[in-house]
Design a protein around this motif. Structure first.
Motif, PDB file in Angstrom:
ATOM      1  N   GLY A 164      19.244  47.570  36.329  1.00 49.22           N
ATOM      2  CA  GLY A 164      18.149  47.026  35.531  1.00 49.22           C
ATOM      3  C   GLY A 164      18.287  47.376  34.054  1.00 49.22           C
ATOM      4  N   CYS A 165      18.858  48.563  33.773  1.00 52.36           N
ATOM      5  CA  CYS A 165      19.126  48.959  32.368  1.00 52.36           C
ATOM      6  C   CYS A 165      20.073  47.968  31.712  1.00 52.36           C
ATOM      7  CB  CYS A 165      19.772  50.345  32.323  1.00 52.36           C
ATOM      8  SG  CYS A 165      18.733  51.679  32.844  1.00 52.36           S
TER       9      CYS A 165
ATOM     10  N   ASN B  87      12.935  48.028  30.426  1.00 52.83           N
ATOM     11  CA  ASN B  87      13.528  48.946  31.398  1.00 52.83           C
ATOM     12  C   ASN B  87      12.576  49.196  32.561  1.00 52.83           C
ATOM     13  OD1 ASN B  87      16.047  49.399  30.325  1.00 52.83           O
ATOM     14  ND2 ASN B  87      15.775  51.576  30.025  1.00 52.83           N
TER      15      ASN B  87
ATOM     16  N   GLY C  38      16.877  49.123  39.833  1.00 48.30           N
ATOM     17  CA  GLY C  38      17.432  50.462  39.654  1.00 48.30           C
ATOM     18  C   GLY C  38      18.297  50.538  38.409  1.00 48.30           C
ATOM     19  N   GLY C  39      19.409  51.279  38.495  1.00 44.91           N
ATOM     20  CA  GLY C  39      20.302  51.459  37.350  1.00 44.91           C
ATOM     21  C   GLY C  39      20.776  50.170  36.709  1.00 44.91           C
TER      22      GLY C  39
ATOM     23  N   TYR D 205      26.599  47.263  37.319  1.00 48.17           N
ATOM     24  CA  TYR D 205      26.157  47.651  35.973  1.00 48.17           C
ATOM     25  C   TYR D 205      27.143  47.132  34.919  1.00 48.17           C
ATOM     26  CZ  TYR D 205      25.177  50.625  31.925  1.00 48.17           C
ATOM     27  OH  TYR D 205      24.904  51.067  30.652  1.00 48.17           O
TER      28      TYR D 205
ATOM     29  N   PHE E 177      14.314  57.121  39.227  1.00 42.98           N
ATOM     30  CA  PHE E 177      14.468  56.122  40.293  1.00 42.98           C
ATOM     31  C   PHE E 177      15.253  56.695  41.467  1.00 42.98           C
ATOM     32  CE2 PHE E 177      16.381  52.437  42.376  1.00 42.98           C
ATOM     33  CZ  PHE E 177      15.271  51.610  42.529  1.00 42.98           C
TER      34      PHE E 177
ATOM     35  N   ASP F  26      21.553  56.079  41.530  1.00 42.99           N
ATOM     36  CA  ASP F  26      21.541  55.151  40.391  1.00 42.99           C
ATOM     37  C   ASP F  26      21.876  55.871  39.094  1.00 42.99           C
ATOM     38  OD1 ASP F  26      20.135  52.200  40.946  1.00 42.99           O
ATOM     39  OD2 ASP F  26      19.728  53.690  42.483  1.00 42.99           O
TER      40      ASP F  26
ATOM     41  N   VAL G 107      16.088  56.086  34.583  1.00 43.78           N
ATOM     42  CA  VAL G 107      16.829  55.933  35.839  1.00 43.78           C
ATOM     43  C   VAL G 107      16.779  57.220  36.650  1.00 43.78           C
ATOM     44  CG1 VAL G 107      19.128  55.526  36.834  1.00 43.78           C
ATOM     45  CG2 VAL G 107      18.325  54.118  34.956  1.00 43.78           C
TER      46      VAL G 107
ATOM     47  N   ILE H 240      13.892  48.190  36.094  1.00 43.29           N
ATOM     48  CA  ILE H 240      14.338  49.309  36.925  1.00 43.29           C
ATOM     49  C   ILE H 240      13.427  49.469  38.143  1.00 43.29           C
ATOM     50  CG2 ILE H 240      14.650  51.822  37.043  1.00 43.29           C
ATOM     51  CD1 ILE H 240      15.378  51.737  34.058  1.00 43.29           C
TER      52      ILE H 240
ATOM     53  N   ASP I   9      17.577  55.131  28.859  1.00 41.54           N
ATOM     54  CA  ASP I   9      18.177  54.702  30.129  1.00 41.54           C
ATOM     55  C   ASP I   9      18.313  55.870  31.093  1.00 41.54           C
ATOM     56  OD1 ASP I   9      18.380  52.112  29.293  1.00 41.54           O
ATOM     57  OD2 ASP I   9      20.525  52.153  28.896  1.00 41.54           O
TER      58      ASP I   9
END
Length: 448
Positions: free
Chosen positions: A181-182, A164, A178-179, A119, A29, A33, A26, A168, A22
């Motif tokens: 997405g994790c 991921n 982005g973050g 998140y 990205f 994020d 990230v 992401i 992760d």
């Protein structure tokens, strides 16, 4: 013991690798994020570790039943564990849903707080699945069958990278999250792992005699829940104390500047990876001790407990020696910056012997849990890790009395105090273990 420990070790390393993946993905990205991920993870881990610690009560409980060959009672205990996991999920989801309240303490910017909140709220959807899988993992470990748990965890790790990447950075018609997405990837994988785990329990013959499925609906039992909580809550608190001790240590060191905290972070990361070995041995030892207790083999339980402690400490000494001689190479694998390397190098002195104390305390704590003893150990953790570790670290690190030698000021002072606190924890738990074993021997003699 080794046959039980190695699958547990690989499974634990797979969990750590998820976090590494992760962070690495990230970071490509955006910095915003990545910061949101770091903030969100710090809150989520504190919640998850505390709640999953409560479910750890299942492992010694099922282990004792298995040792006593009371297989019919295991299915009922597992069902009560699932009810407890559901209750804990509801509590955890409420906490994560109100994450903006906690983010205000971090004084995060509105954009950072918004991303971290998203998140955490997505991760809240994963919490019931991760806690449900923890019940499955406790069942298998207690039955000395951890390989299937390891296989599912490693498979989940392999799914993590492509999911991921898709969530992401976007693709196949999906936007770039982005973050957060994790968190989506984690949630999808968590529910897949849960489904596979309990499908195996329903279909595989080796679980059939436990009557987990096909035995009818079982309502929550207050007596069973009380027994699990009586053991589980102190275990969850001890995990919470350990996590917060390290988290607060990092926060205090951050006051010294970016370089000291960077050196601390590298050292802490190495320590976390190394900790997985004694943790795995501790879990395996606890399982075998619980099974021996269930079979009323008290002498064998004592023998296994001390064998696990010796094995864990012996391997930790060897690892400490290797880490000491390889310290420069290990640090350079993290960073080429000579300033950060210079900040991290002195801390590896503590990593080298810190492992000995860490292995002693974690294995002894797990042996005590096999005897269903967790309240006094939690008090020992609180007094030593918060009092001696954090309090002593603050006094040494910031030279509060003007007596701290120069080499112990700053981050080394915190690491010295933390190492000393773990040594005290280990000594205190060993003394208490001997008391518990003598008490168990007297009870066994009275029963006979």
């Amino acid at each position: 013991m080794a046959s039980l420990a190695w699958p547990l070790l690989i499974g634990q390393l797979a969990l750590i690798a998820n976090g590494v993946i992760d962070t690495a993905m990230v970071s490509h990205f955006s910095a915003m994020d990545l910061a949101a991920l770091a903030l969100g993870v710090s809150i989520y881990v504190s919640v998850f570790v505390g709640l999953s610690g409560v479910l750890q009560a299942l492992q010694p409980t099922i282990g004792q039943l298995y040792g006593a060959r009371q297989l019919h009672a295991i299915g009922n205990e597992v069902k009560q564990g699932l009810w407890l996991a559901l209750l804990l999920s509801m509590i955890g989801c409420v906490v994560l849903a109100f994450s903006p309240l906690f983010l205000t303490f971090a004084h995060a910017s509105p954009e950072l707080a918004e991303k971290a909140t998203l998140y955490l709220r997505i991760e809240a959807l994963a919490l019931p699945a991760t806690l449900g899988f923890r019940v499955y993992a406790s069942l298998n470990t207690a039955l000395s069958r951890p390989k299937m748990v390891m296989a599912i965890q490693v498979t989940g790790l392999f799914l993590k990278v492509p999911l991921n990447g898709l969530l992401i950075f976007g693709g196949l018609g999906l936007p770039a999250f982005g973050g957060p997405g994790c968190a989506i990837a984690t949630t999808v994988i968590a529910w897949l792992m849960l489904g596979v785990a309990w499908l195996l329990v329903a279909k595989m013959p080796l679980y059939r005699e436990l009557k987990i499925f096909g035995g009818g609906f079982v309502r929550p039992s207050w007596r069973a829940q009380r027994n699990l909580l009586k053991l589980g809550v102190p275990i969850g608190l001890s995990y919470f104390i350990e996590v917060t001790a390290f988290t607060l240590m990092a926060i205090f060191i951050a006051r010294l500047g970016a370089i000291p905290v960077a050196g601390h972070q590298i050292t802490a990361n190495v320590g976390t990876v190394l900790y997985m070995l004694p943790l795995s041995i501790a879990s395996a030892t606890s399982t075998l001790v619980a099974q021996a207790i269930g079979a009323s083999e008290w002498r064998n339980a004592k023998k296994i407990g001390y064998a696990g402690i010796r094995l864990s400490m012996g391997l930790s000494v060897l690892i400490g020696i290797v880490v000491w001689f390889m310290r420069e190479h290990i640090i350079r694998a993290y960073t080429p910056d000579p300033v950060i390397i210079a900040a991290a190098l002195p801390l590896f002195l503590f990593i080298a012997f810190y492992q000995l104390f860490d292995s002693l305390q974690v294995t002894t704590a797990f042996v005590l849990r096999a005897y269903k003893s967790a309240v006094i150990p939690t008090v020992i953790y609180a007094v030593t890790l918060w009092g001696v570790g954090l309090g002593g670290g603050y006094l040494l690190g910031f030279d509060s009395f003007g007596l701290t030698p120069a080499w112990l000021q700053g981050a080394p002072g915190f690491w010295m105090a933390n190492s000393a606190s773990l040594g005290l924890v280990g000594a205190g738990l060993m003394l208490y273990l001997r008391h518990v074993q003598r008490r168990a021997a007297r009870r066994a003699a009275a029963d006979s």
